[in-house]
Design a protein around this motif. Structure first.
Motif, PDB file in Angstrom:
ATOM      1  N   PHE A   1       0.822  -1.200   0.000  1.00  0.00           N
ATOM      2  CA  PHE A   1       0.000   0.000   0.000  1.00  0.00           C
ATOM      3  C   PHE A   1       0.861   1.258   0.000  1.00  0.00           C
ATOM      4  O   PHE A   1       0.477   2.286  -0.537  1.00  0.00           O
ATOM      5  N   THR A   2       2.036   1.170   0.614  1.00  0.00           N
ATOM      6  CA  THR A   2       2.948   2.302   0.614  1.00  0.00           C
ATOM      7  C   THR A   2       3.557   2.513  -0.765  1.00  0.00           C
ATOM      8  O   THR A   2       3.732   3.631  -1.220  1.00  0.00           O
ATOM      9  N   GLN A   3       3.851   1.436  -1.441  1.00  0.00           N
ATOM     10  CA  GLN A   3       4.613   1.486  -2.687  1.00  0.00           C
ATOM     11  C   GLN A   3       3.749   1.617  -3.929  1.00  0.00           C
ATOM     12  O   GLN A   3       4.159   2.229  -4.901  1.00  0.00           O
ATOM     13  N   LYS A   4       2.558   1.066  -3.928  1.00  0.00           N
ATOM     14  CA  LYS A   4       1.786   0.939  -5.154  1.00  0.00           C
ATOM     15  C   LYS A   4       1.593   2.266  -5.865  1.00  0.00           C
ATOM     16  O   LYS A   4       1.853   2.392  -7.068  1.00  0.00           O
ATOM     17  N   ASP A   5       1.177   3.274  -5.138  1.00  0.00           N
ATOM     18  CA  ASP A   5       0.900   4.563  -5.753  1.00  0.00           C
ATOM     19  C   ASP A   5       2.160   5.152  -6.380  1.00  0.00           C
ATOM     20  O   ASP A   5       2.141   5.638  -7.506  1.00  0.00           O
ATOM     21  N   LEU A   6       3.274   5.076  -5.663  1.00  0.00           N
ATOM     22  CA  LEU A   6       4.509   5.649  -6.165  1.00  0.00           C
ATOM     23  C   LEU A   6       5.059   4.843  -7.337  1.00  0.00           C
ATOM     24  O   LEU A   6       5.655   5.399  -8.258  1.00  0.00           O
ATOM     25  N   SER A   7       4.863   3.539  -7.335  1.00  0.00           N
ATOM     26  CA  SER A   7       5.300   2.715  -8.464  1.00  0.00           C
ATOM     27  C   SER A   7       4.585   3.121  -9.742  1.00  0.00           C
ATOM     28  O   SER A   7       5.176   3.158 -10.825  1.00  0.00           O
ATOM     29  N   GLU A   8       3.305   3.430  -9.609  1.00  0.00           N
ATOM     30  CA  GLU A   8       2.537   3.862 -10.774  1.00  0.00           C
ATOM     31  C   GLU A   8       3.047   5.197 -11.297  1.00  0.00           C
ATOM     32  O   GLU A   8       3.150   5.401 -12.515  1.00  0.00           O
ATOM     33  N   HIS A   9       3.399   6.104 -10.387  1.00  0.00           N
ATOM     34  CA  HIS A   9       3.953   7.387 -10.814  1.00  0.00           C
ATOM     35  C   HIS A   9       5.299   7.189 -11.497  1.00  0.00           C
ATOM     36  O   HIS A   9       5.607   7.850 -12.496  1.00  0.00           O
ATOM     37  N   PHE A  10       6.113   6.289 -10.972  1.00  0.00           N
ATOM     38  CA  PHE A  10       7.430   6.017 -11.555  1.00  0.00           C
ATOM     39  C   PHE A  10       7.289   5.458 -12.969  1.00  0.00           C
ATOM     40  O   PHE A  10       7.919   5.937 -13.917  1.00  0.00           O
ATOM     41  N   SER A  11       6.456   4.446 -13.127  1.00  0.00           N
ATOM     42  CA  SER A  11       6.308   3.801 -14.433  1.00  0.00           C
ATOM     43  C   SER A  11       5.688   4.736 -15.460  1.00  0.00           C
ATOM     44  O   SER A  11       6.070   4.721 -16.639  1.00  0.00           O
TER      45      SER A  11
END
Length: 295
Positions: free
Chosen positions: A9-19
């Motif tokens: 839950f911490t990473q998912k949002d930021l991973s989407e922004h990165f990709s």
């Protein structure tokens, strides 16, 4: 419960922004390099000696003796970078600063890959070497299988006359045992930003470029144009290449594609968001390119 134990839950949002940010960055690498996935940390590229000329049949077949030529190694290089974010900052980040920085991180990784590819051309007259250990564009490339020395480096400023003179030099390239290379015609101009207008006029104008004559423009539609904005560091240097030969000799090795990773520290409530990639580039032979280092 803490963020280290709830990493998805911490990473998912930021991973989407990165990709998303990574995919938005334009790239010329696909037009220039063959992408390869190596299976060892050091890759060896080799050039084979070419067959000699076909002999007249005098009752017995003449069998050629072919030998290996130069070999070049390419070594894995790792790249990594990231940001650290405290739990409190994430909670109070009303302006999406963390998301912006993660998007910026993605762009930096994409930029690093693009720069790695551009360095092949920026170093073409020095740092970038091919299998004969000489610079990619050099006045005296050697052969260790019996061929003559040949050059693919000039100093002429870009113009219609210079392009035609370079084309003639290019088609005269011979293989490493001095055979004629049939159909070896350059078809792509690689140009810095400062020369983009002149190059476009060269391949687009119907009449002869920069003259009052009404002669037909020999170069119209004959070549493709790649303007590598901001990446080619010299405003005057330019390159003429044959695309199919370039793809055979210019490689982008991906040991590890760019990935985005997460790590959480339970004691400090700090999350770490990092990118990682492992890659390198290589040019094994020089015959795909003619370059001009213009002073």
């Amino acid at each position: 419960m803490n963020q280290a134990k709830w990493s998805y839950f911490t990473q998912k949002d930021l991973s989407e922004h990165f990709s998303t940010a990574y995919a938005e960055q334009p790239s010329n690498l696909g037009a220039l390099f063959s992408f390869k996935t190596p299976d060892q940390a050091i890759v060896y590229e080799a050039i084979e000696g070419e067959l000699g000329a076909i002999q007249v049949f005098d009752g017995e077949v003449s069998y050629d003796d072919v030998s290996q030529s130069y070999r070049k190694s390419v070594e894995e290089v790792e790249y990594a970078g990231g940001v650290k974010v405290t739990k409190k900052f994430r909670r109070n980040d009303l302006y999406g600063i963390v998301q912006k920085k993660v998007r910026s991180l993605a762009r930096r990784f994409r930029s690093a890959r693009e720069g790695l590819g551009a360095d092949v051309f920026n170093g073409a007259f020095g740092a970038t070497t091919v299998a004969d250990t000489l610079s990619l564009c050099n006045s005296a490339h050697t052969s260790d299988v019996g061929g003559s020395n040949q050059g693919n480096s000039g100093t002429t400023a870009f113009s219609a006359v210079a392009v035609e003179a370079t084309r003639r030099l290019f088609v005269a390239f011979k293989d490493n045992v001095d055979n004629i290379i049939d159909g070896h015609n350059p078809d792509l101009l690689i140009i810095p930003t400062a020369l983009a207008e002149a190059a476009y006029e060269l391949i687009s104008s119907s009449g002869k470029v920069d003259t009052a004559n009404n002669n037909a423009n020999y170069h119209k539609g004959k070549y493709e144009l790649l303007v590598w904005d901001n990446r080619l560091t010299d405003a005057n240097n330019w390159f003429f290449v044959k695309k199919s030969a370039m793809k055979e000799n210019l490689s982008f090795y991906n040991w590890n594609d760019t990935e985005f990773m997460y790590s959480g520290e339970a004691d400090t409530l700090t999350s770490k968001h990092a990118g990682y990639m492992s890659c390198n580039v290589s040019a094994v032979d020089w015959r795909f390119i003619y370059g001009h280092a213009v002073s």
